[in-house]
Design a protein around this motif. Structure first.
Motif, short mmCIF file in Angstrom:
data_model
loop_
_atom_site.label_atom_id
_atom_site.label_comp_id
_atom_site.label_asym_id
_atom_site.label_seq_id
_atom_site.Cartn_x
_atom_site.Cartn_y
_atom_site.Cartn_z
N THR A 726 6.95 -41.11 29.27
CA THR A 726 7.78 -40.45 30.28
C THR A 726 9.16 -40.08 29.76
O THR A 726 9.63 -38.95 29.96
N HIS A 727 9.83 -41.01 29.10
CA HIS A 727 11.19 -40.76 28.63
C HIS A 727 11.28 -41.03 27.13
O HIS A 727 10.82 -42.06 26.64
N SER A 728 11.88 -40.09 26.42
CA SER A 728 12.16 -40.26 24.99
C SER A 728 13.61 -39.88 24.75
O SER A 728 14.06 -38.81 25.20
N LEU A 729 14.34 -40.74 24.06
CA LEU A 729 15.76 -40.51 23.83
C LEU A 729 16.10 -40.87 22.39
O LEU A 729 15.70 -41.92 21.89
N THR A 730 16.83 -39.98 21.73
CA THR A 730 17.31 -40.24 20.37
C THR A 730 18.78 -39.88 20.31
O THR A 730 19.17 -38.78 20.72
N ALA A 731 19.59 -40.78 19.78
CA ALA A 731 21.02 -40.54 19.61
C ALA A 731 21.39 -40.81 18.15
O ALA A 731 21.04 -41.86 17.61
N VAL A 732 22.06 -39.85 17.54
CA VAL A 732 22.50 -39.96 16.14
C VAL A 732 24.02 -39.85 16.11
O VAL A 732 24.59 -38.92 16.68
N ALA A 733 24.67 -40.80 15.47
CA ALA A 733 26.12 -40.78 15.33
C ALA A 733 26.47 -41.06 13.88
O ALA A 733 25.90 -41.97 13.25
N LYS A 734 27.41 -40.27 13.34
CA LYS A 734 27.83 -40.43 11.95
C LYS A 734 29.36 -40.44 11.89
O LYS A 734 30.01 -39.61 12.53
N LEU A 735 29.87 -41.36 11.11
CA LEU A 735 31.30 -41.47 10.89
C LEU A 735 31.57 -41.15 9.43
O LEU A 735 31.15 -41.89 8.53
N SER A 736 32.26 -40.02 9.19
CA SER A 736 32.53 -39.56 7.83
C SER A 736 33.99 -39.83 7.49
O SER A 736 34.89 -39.34 8.18
#
Length: 850
Positions: A726-736
């Motif tokens: 039902t629900h799919s969630l992807t979060a990508v965070a990058k600190l450069s």
């Protein structure tokens, strides 16, 4: 920047060659003050001034987009190169430069003779570091510019002569450099830089006659680090091809936390891809089976793209992203160019002709590999990439050797060669050879034992590509030969299978002012050989009922064609209409699939609507265990309706809703079916992609998918589909920060349906009992959640190269995600089977690029 070439653009407009003389002055007057503001802000370190100027320029680009789309793209590219890059962290500069290049390439697709777009693209390549090998691409861009505009009296043309000569000098082609500067000086006799270059090189040439020759010069010291883009199309609709695009770069594939530098693991982060098999790399697109989303490599269909195949699919892909030039992913309502597909299409393109020598070598705790790009004269070149994977050390350091009687291993080799006999023509060939072995302790359907898989994939493609001199006509002829071998051993299962295919296709495209015509033909011959033993029921233990195969063979063919028209009906409205006709593998009838899409653009917003019919033959290659608790059947037709909107710029947003209906189900050939037959299927959902504005050194993106998928059985009962996540969630965070980047990827998905087993019933004496199933798909696996992290560090390397060191942590929280449930031999006790990354795993590696 060594030569402040961007500042010189103040002398030009953002307009294409058409009508430039009459219109460039007003455009320059209206936009150049803001670009000057960006340059001044960079010199003073005033980010607030830059952001205000960039916002005004983005607004100006939006205003001109309807009437002058190519010019608007060039403005946006300049914003990234001239305004944003000076304030970005080192690792972020690479992504911004890729965005600039992509925008310029889009502008050149609209207007192949766009002067400023071609010049900026060449200069972006000019300032790339040595190890990326972009000097040749810069030469190509500026050579094309002079071929198109070399006789014009324009400041950008003078600069093109200047920098093209410097590029030749960098390559050690001094006579050609001198010749180019002399041509430029003859065209622009008052240009002091060209005169200076001629005099300086003439003196050096005299010195070289009595001294050792000098090495080619290196690019500027402050050259930027970047990687060539991989373009990934979502539902393929944009105003100029009404197909919207989600764009990932090679850098994002290599550095995505938890992506393990694998293309198919990276695809899992895109909207529309459902996380059904947990950690697997198979693509379940909008409620469809992986077989409904074929994989093409250089136009040839790949039987199986995965390595380390298990009972629930493959974990990793067979393709090295370093050898991939582009990846087009269509998740619904895709072009009529593609047939024999119900849910989506992945079309991968390998590298073209290398323009200069470069290489890379990589070493990690589980693999060793390298890639070489080598030109062969001025019109030919080849590349080769290889990878050896041995998981023994990885398993030993993580205490998991007891799970694998033999450590999974694989080896892979890809090679390519390309020749350009004349401008606009290219003849290329590529080959893939991959083999892998897996041995793991597995528990499934009341039996526990060692599962072994030996597999091999081979693919050879040849392609001839011809383009008209004005870039508006294209013909592509492709031939492919593919082979897949697989051997499974598990309990009573002892199956060997070989699949082979020969295919050919011809595609053509012709672009006019407002209309683009596309058409093509394709054909394929397929055959399969199967031998061994397969279970005749749900029981897998030795001695269970079985079907003996005796070298059974089967053949099929595919003949198809399509035509498609793209019409720019209004400045803000584009429409694509297409029709396919196919005789599909395993079928004896012809299908007709009409498709229609439209896009309307208002400022930064684009609204889209598309749909059509999609057909696929019953021919399948993947083996599926008998499962009385799983509805069975292969759909041969799907109807798609897709609607959505997209916001370009910052923040970037795409929202797309869809409805799919499956019908025309048949039994799957080659597999024993024990579950109830399916009559129809339904899927509906919403996919969302958000790329918010970077906050200082912090950037990333988020994807979300909502899906409701159901099956209608032959008795009229409706149950959730196998893939109803039902629900799919992807979060990508990058600190450069500087040359370092710390990133995290969080993945969440609600549990998929399964049919619980309530008990067992005895069968014949000496045979294991049979399971008693509860209501179909009445249970749900626990929710899936995984947090991954990655630390990447770039270090200067000798000869202008770079060393990339990384530490990657998979499943940081050590969460026990469930891939399936298994039972004891009496089906009385149930226990979960963890995913492949069920334990926390650390990967350490280093890569050198020269």
């Amino acid at each position: 920047m060594r030569a402040r070439w961007l500042i010189t653009l103040m002398l030009t407009s953002t307009l294409s060659a058409r009508g430039v003389a009459a219109q460039e002055a007003p455009a320059a007057a209206s936009l150049e003050p803001d670009f000057e503001e960006c340059t001044a802000a960079a010199a003073e370190g005033r980010k607030d001034r830059m952001e205000a100027a960039a916002a005004r320029l983005e607004a100006a680009a939006s205003a001109m987009e309807a009437e002058r789309p190519a010019d608007a793209l060039v403005v946006r590219a300049r914003v990234r190169s001239q305004c944003l890059i000076p304030f970005a962290p080192y690792m972020r500069k690479a992504a911004l430069l890729e965005e600039s290049n992509a925008l310029l390439e889009q502008a050149l697709q609209i207007d192949p003779r766009h002067l400023l777009a071609r010049f900026m693209l060449g200069m972006n390549h000019y300032h790339s570091p040595t190890f990326l090998g972009r000097t040749g691409a810069a030469v190509q861009a500026l050579e094309q510019l002079l071929a198109d505009h070399g006789d014009r009296d324009h400041r950008v043309v003078a600069l093109a002569y200047l920098y093209l000569g410097e590029l030749y000098e960098r390559q050690g082609r001094l006579s050609l450099a001198l010749q180019t500067w002399r041509r430029g000086a003859a065209r622009f006799p008052d240009d002091p830089a060209l005169r200076e270059k001629i005099g300086k090189l003439a003196l050096e040439a005299d010195a070289d006659s009595i001294a050792p020759s000098r090495p080619p010069s290196a690019p500027p010291e402050d050259a930027r680090y970047t990687l060539a883009p991989i373009v990934v199309h979502g539902s393929t609709y944009s105003v100029d091809d009404p197909r919207a695009a989600t764009r990932l770069s090679q850098q994002e594939v290599f550095t995505l936390p938890g992506g393990t530098a694998d293309i198919f693991q990276t695809f899992q982060t895109l909207p529309g891809v459902t996380r059904v098999a947990g950690d697997g790399g198979d693509l379940y697109v909008r409620g469809g089976d992986p077989a409904e989303t074929p994989i093409y490599v250089d136009g040839a269909r790949l039987f199986h793209p995965g390595r380390f195949e298990t009972l629930t699919g493959s974990i990793f892909g067979v393709l090295d992203p370093g050898a991939m030039r582009a990846a087009h992913f269509s998740s619904g309502g895709f072009s009529a160019r593609y047939g024999n597909a119900l849910s989506g299409v992945v079309a991968l393109e390998t590298d073209r002709r290398p323009l200069e020598r470069r290489g890379r070598a990589n070493l990690s705790i589980a693999s060793l590999g390298g890639t070489l790009w080598q030109p062969l004269g001025d019109r030919a070149g080849f590349w080769a990439t290889t990878m050896l994977t041995h998981t023994g050390l990885l398993l030993k350091t993580h205490g998991r050797t007891d799970e694998y009687p033999e450590a999974p291993t694989s080896h892979q080799l890809m090679v390519g060669v390309a020749v350009e006999p004349r401008r606009g023509w290219e003849i290329s060939a590529s080959a893939l050879s991959e083999a892998d072995e897996t041995a793991a302790l597995v528990s499934a359907t009341g039996y526990e034992g060692t599962f072994t898989s030996d597999a091999a994939t081979r693919l050879v493609t040849t392609q001839v590509r011809a383009e008209t001199p004005d870039g508006r006509g294209l013909v592509r002829l492709t031939f492919g030969a593919s082979e897949r071998e697989s051997r499974f051993r598990f309990g009573v299962l002892a199956r060997d299978r070989e699949d082979r295919a020969l295919d050919a296709r011809l595609d053509g495209e012709l672009r006019r002012e407002r209309v683009t015509f596309r058409a093509g033909l394709e054909g394929a011959l397929l055959d399969a050989w199967t031998d061994g033993i397969i279970p005749a029921s749900d029981q897998l233990a030795p001695g269970s009922p079985a079907v003996h195969l005796d070298g059974e063979t089967d053949q099929a063919h595919h003949v198809g064609g399509y035509t498609e028209v793209e019409w720019r009906a209004l400045d803000r409205l584009a429409i694509v209409a297409g029709l396919r006709a196919d005789e599909l593998p395993g079928e004896d009838r012809v299908t007709f699939d009409p498709r229609l899409a439209a896009a309307y653009k208002v400022g930064d917003w684009t609204f889209r609507l598309g749909g059509g019919l999609f057909s696929q033959g019953r021919w399948r290659t993947r083996y599926v265990l008998p499962d009385g608790g799983s509805p069975a059947g292969v759909p041969r037709r799907a109807q798609h309706l897709v609607a959505g909107f997209q916001h370009d710029g910052t923040p970037a947003l795409r929202v797309e809703g869809y409805v799919k209906r499956y019908d025309d189900y048949v039994a799957e050939a080659g597999n024993v079916v024990t579950g109830p037959p399916i009559n129809a299927g339904y899927a509906a959902g919403v996919d969302v992609l958000v790329r918010p504005q970077a906050v200082g050194p912090l950037h990333g993106w988020l994807t979300y998918s909502y899906l409701k998928a159901e099956l209608e059985l032959e008795d009229g009962v409706r149950v959730p589909s196998h893939y109803d996540v039902t629900h799919s969630l992807t979060a990508v965070a990058k600190l450069s920060v500087g040359a370092s980047e710390l990133g995290f990827t969080a993945r969440y998905a609600t549990g998929r349906p399964f049919t619980p087993i309530l008990g067992s019933q005895p069968l014949a004496p000496g045979q294991p009992p049979a399971p008693i199933y509860g209501p179909l798909h009445s249970g749900r696996h626990p929710a899936y959640f995984r947090l991954d992290g990655r630390l990447t560090q770039l270090l200067p390397f000798f000869g202008g190269g770079v060393l990339i060191a990384f530490v990657e942590a998979l499943n940081l929280l050590d969460r026990d995600n469930v891939t399936m449930y298994t039972y004891d031999a009496a089906y009385q006790n149930r226990r979960p089977v963890p995913n492949f990354f069920g334990d926390r795993i650390f990967l350490v590696g280093v890569e050198a690029r020269l």
